[in-house]
Design an enzyme around this catalytic site. Structure first.
Site, PDB file in Angstrom:
ATOM      1  N   CYS A  78       0.837  -1.203   0.000  1.00 43.85           N
ATOM      2  CA  CYS A  78       0.000   0.000   0.000  1.00 43.85           C
ATOM      3  C   CYS A  78       0.875   1.259   0.000  1.00 43.85           C
ATOM      4  CB  CYS A  78      -0.916  -0.008   1.223  1.00 43.85           C
ATOM      5  SG  CYS A  78      -2.050   1.391   1.249  1.00 43.85           S
ATOM      6  N   CYS A  85       0.410   0.352  10.353  1.00 47.22           N
ATOM      7  CA  CYS A  85      -0.057  -0.684   9.426  1.00 47.22           C
ATOM      8  C   CYS A  85       1.057  -1.524   8.818  1.00 47.22           C
ATOM      9  CB  CYS A  85      -0.888  -0.056   8.312  1.00 47.22           C
ATOM     10  SG  CYS A  85      -1.640  -1.325   7.252  1.00 47.22           S
ATOM     11  N   CYS A 153     -19.430  -6.563   4.174  1.00 46.58           N
ATOM     12  CA  CYS A 153     -18.733  -5.317   4.492  1.00 46.58           C
ATOM     13  C   CYS A 153     -17.464  -5.291   3.642  1.00 46.58           C
ATOM     14  CB  CYS A 153     -18.379  -5.291   5.978  1.00 46.58           C
ATOM     15  SG  CYS A 153     -17.522  -3.774   6.492  1.00 46.58           S
TER      16      CYS A 153
HETATM   17  N1  SAM Z   1      -6.670   0.392   3.166  1.00 48.72           N
HETATM   18  C1  SAM Z   1      -7.953   0.636   3.677  1.00 48.72           C
HETATM   19  C2  SAM Z   1      -7.986   1.782   4.662  1.00 48.72           C
HETATM   20  O1  SAM Z   1      -6.978   2.072   5.289  1.00 48.72           O
HETATM   21  O2  SAM Z   1      -9.061   2.347   4.814  1.00 48.72           O
HETATM   22  C3  SAM Z   1      -8.619  -0.569   4.300  1.00 48.72           C
HETATM   23  C4  SAM Z   1      -7.808  -1.547   5.131  1.00 48.72           C
HETATM   24  S1  SAM Z   1      -7.098  -0.905   6.642  1.00 48.72           S
HETATM   25  C5  SAM Z   1      -5.956  -2.199   7.061  1.00 48.72           C
HETATM   26  C6  SAM Z   1      -8.439  -1.021   7.794  1.00 48.72           C
HETATM   27  C7  SAM Z   1      -8.190  -0.586   9.211  1.00 48.72           C
HETATM   28  O3  SAM Z   1      -7.455  -1.560   9.914  1.00 48.72           O
HETATM   29  C8  SAM Z   1      -7.411   0.677   9.467  1.00 48.72           C
HETATM   30  O4  SAM Z   1      -8.175   1.829   9.278  1.00 48.72           O
HETATM   31  C9  SAM Z   1      -7.012   0.523  10.922  1.00 48.72           C
HETATM   32  O5  SAM Z   1      -7.997   1.091  11.769  1.00 48.72           O
HETATM   33  C10 SAM Z   1      -6.981  -0.992  11.103  1.00 48.72           C
HETATM   34  N2  SAM Z   1      -5.614  -1.458  11.365  1.00 48.72           N
HETATM   35  C11 SAM Z   1      -4.616  -1.586  10.458  1.00 48.72           C
HETATM   36  N3  SAM Z   1      -3.491  -2.010  11.048  1.00 48.72           N
HETATM   37  C12 SAM Z   1      -3.769  -2.140  12.375  1.00 48.72           C
HETATM   38  C13 SAM Z   1      -2.979  -2.519  13.507  1.00 48.72           C
HETATM   39  N4  SAM Z   1      -1.694  -2.846  13.390  1.00 48.72           N
HETATM   40  N5  SAM Z   1      -3.587  -2.553  14.707  1.00 48.72           N
HETATM   41  C14 SAM Z   1      -4.897  -2.210  14.825  1.00 48.72           C
HETATM   42  N6  SAM Z   1      -5.680  -1.827  13.792  1.00 48.72           N
HETATM   43  C15 SAM Z   1      -5.114  -1.784  12.578  1.00 48.72           C
HETATM   44 FE1  SF4 Z   2      -2.816   1.239   3.387  1.00 49.13          FE
HETATM   45 FE2  SF4 Z   2      -2.707   0.099   5.767  1.00 49.13          FE
HETATM   46 FE3  SF4 Z   2      -3.132   2.706   5.585  1.00 49.13          FE
HETATM   47 FE4  SF4 Z   2      -5.067   0.978   4.767  1.00 49.13          FE
HETATM   48  S1  SF4 Z   2      -4.302   1.249   6.860  1.00 49.13           S
HETATM   49  S2  SF4 Z   2      -4.358   2.823   3.707  1.00 49.13           S
HETATM   50  S3  SF4 Z   2      -3.770  -0.702   3.990  1.00 49.13           S
HETATM   51  S4  SF4 Z   2      -1.246   1.622   4.962  1.00 49.13           S
END
Ligand code: SAM
Ligand code: SF4
Ligand code: DTB
Length: 339
Positions: A78, A85, A153
């Site tokens: 990403c 993330c 979802c």
């Molecule tokens: N890329 C898209 C976005 O960011 O909207 C969708 C996927 S993203 C992984 C979805 C959500 O996962 C993020 O907004 C965050 O709240 C949650 N998330 C990601 N990494 C995480 C982590 N290490 N611990 C807790 N929540 C996490």
């Molecule tokens: Fe990309 Fe992770 Fe951010 Fe979603 S949460 S936009 S997957 S870097």
């Protein structure tokens, strides 16, 4: 859909609420100030839990919990820089960049989730947002998963005009797009997009008539005021989200937040769940990421604070989740049932 109500606080409004740039999901009317939410978070825990349970019982059976299974349909690579993330290509986390999954594989996972007892299936993609050529196959996935009788979802990042309508027409029930933290702390966590960008996508989702799934993360080094600011932002969306995932940060090696912040105290996490329940009485409050680090007793307190949904299955997107047997055992110990 029945309009969602709220329990406005007596405190006068003193907003520091970011305004949405488009869409009808806008925090125009300030029902909950950050101060009022912070006052909830600061309550003695027995008082807070009593209030949360009272609100919960007005709208839900407190013995029921929804089981939702997550699938990463497009993992890694990403371009965004969200500091929590593991899927950002900017961090060396060992997560491989993989292509969008094939329809048949997604359907196989959805069928298995249903057979294991899930009633909801959430598909996540590591995109800043979907290009039209990416969206087309996802629409097929939504249509076929919905046809299995599962609530659907998707979380695909920022949406452009018209994309939420396409998802709705394919049968999507909820779109997940998290605000993640307060507007003030957001810039410490993500630099590649603005809070306003997120609010604009939430507006598009709401305008298309989709249910909004929007929450955040606790344990990123934010202050209690930031936690209150996040909950106030969510509660002031008009209407507030039908679904509110509250994640405890999963610290993944290679991400900027790994080992730089102490893990959140589970009792502080419980407080955020309770504040979400009180301020958004009819929403599904989802005890989301971070359960592998929590004891059964910590999770039980989250249910007592008004959480009524969990992610079910041994993976979240790229990180682990308690396995289904452990969760069935936990619900059994608590005398709780899946919805
Ligand atoms: N890329 C898209 C976005 O960011 O909207 C969708 C996927 S993203 C992984 C979805 C959500 O996962 C993020 O907004 C965050 O709240 C949650 N998330 C990601 N990494 C995480 C982590 N290490 N611990 C807790 N929540 C996490
Ligand atoms: Fe990309 Fe992770 Fe951010 Fe979603 S949460 S936009 S997957 S870097
Ligand atoms: C949400 O708020 N939490 C889920 C879901 N929405 C998409 C994602 C949690 C991801 C945890 C880190 C990972 O497994 O990659």
């Amino acid at each position: 859909m029945t309009p969602l109500d709220s329990h406005p606080p007596a405190a006068p409004a003193a907003p520091h609420v970011a305004a949405a740039s488009s869409g009808s999901t806008s925090p125009a009317a300030v029902r909950w100030t950050t101060e009022a939410v912070q006052a909830l978070l600061d309550l003695p825990l027995p008082e807070l839990l009593f209030r949360a349970q009272s609100v919960h019982r007005e709208h839900f059976d407190p013995t029921r919990v929804q089981l939702s299974t997550l699938l990463s349909i497009k993992t890694g690579g990403c371009p965004e820089d969200c500091a929590y993330c593991p899927q950002s290509k900017r961090f060396d986390t060992g997560v491989e960049d993989s292509a969008l999954m094939k329809l048949g594989d997604v359907l196989g996972a959805a069928k298995a989730a249903k057979a294991a007892g899930a009633s909801r299936f959430c598909m996540g993609a590591a995109w800043r947002g979907p290009k039209q050529r990416d969206l087309e196959p996802v629409l097929e996935m939504v249509k076929e998963v919905k046809a299995l009788g599962l609530e659907t979802c998707a979380t695909l990042g920022l949406l452009k005009d018209g994309q939420a309508e396409q998802l709705r027409d394919a049968g999507l029930d909820y779109y997940n797009h998290n605000l993640d933290t307060s507007p003030e702390f957001y810039g410490d966590i993500i630099s590649t997009r603005e809070y306003q960008d997120r609010l604009a996508t939430l507006g598009r989702v709401r305008d298309a008539g989709l249910n909004v799934c929007c929450g955040g993360i606790v344990g990123m080094g934010e202050s209690v005021r930031d936690r209150a600011g996040l909950v106030a932002q969510l509660a002031n969306l008009d209407p507030y989200p039908e679904s509110v995932p509250i994640n405890a940060l999963v610290q993944v090696e290679g991400t900027p937040l790994a080992e730089t912040v102490p893990p959140v105290d589970v009792l502080d996490f419980v407080r955020v769940i309770a504040a979400a329940r009180i301020t958004m009485p009819k929403a599904f409050v989802r005890l989301s990421a971070g359960r592998t680090q929590m004891s059964d007793e910590g999770q039980a307190m989250c249910f007592l604070a008004g959480a009524n949904s969990i992610f079910y299955g041994d993976r979240l997107l790229t990180t682990g989740n308690p396995d289904a047997d452990r969760d069935r055992h936990l619900l059994g110990r608590l005398g709780m049932q899946p919805l």
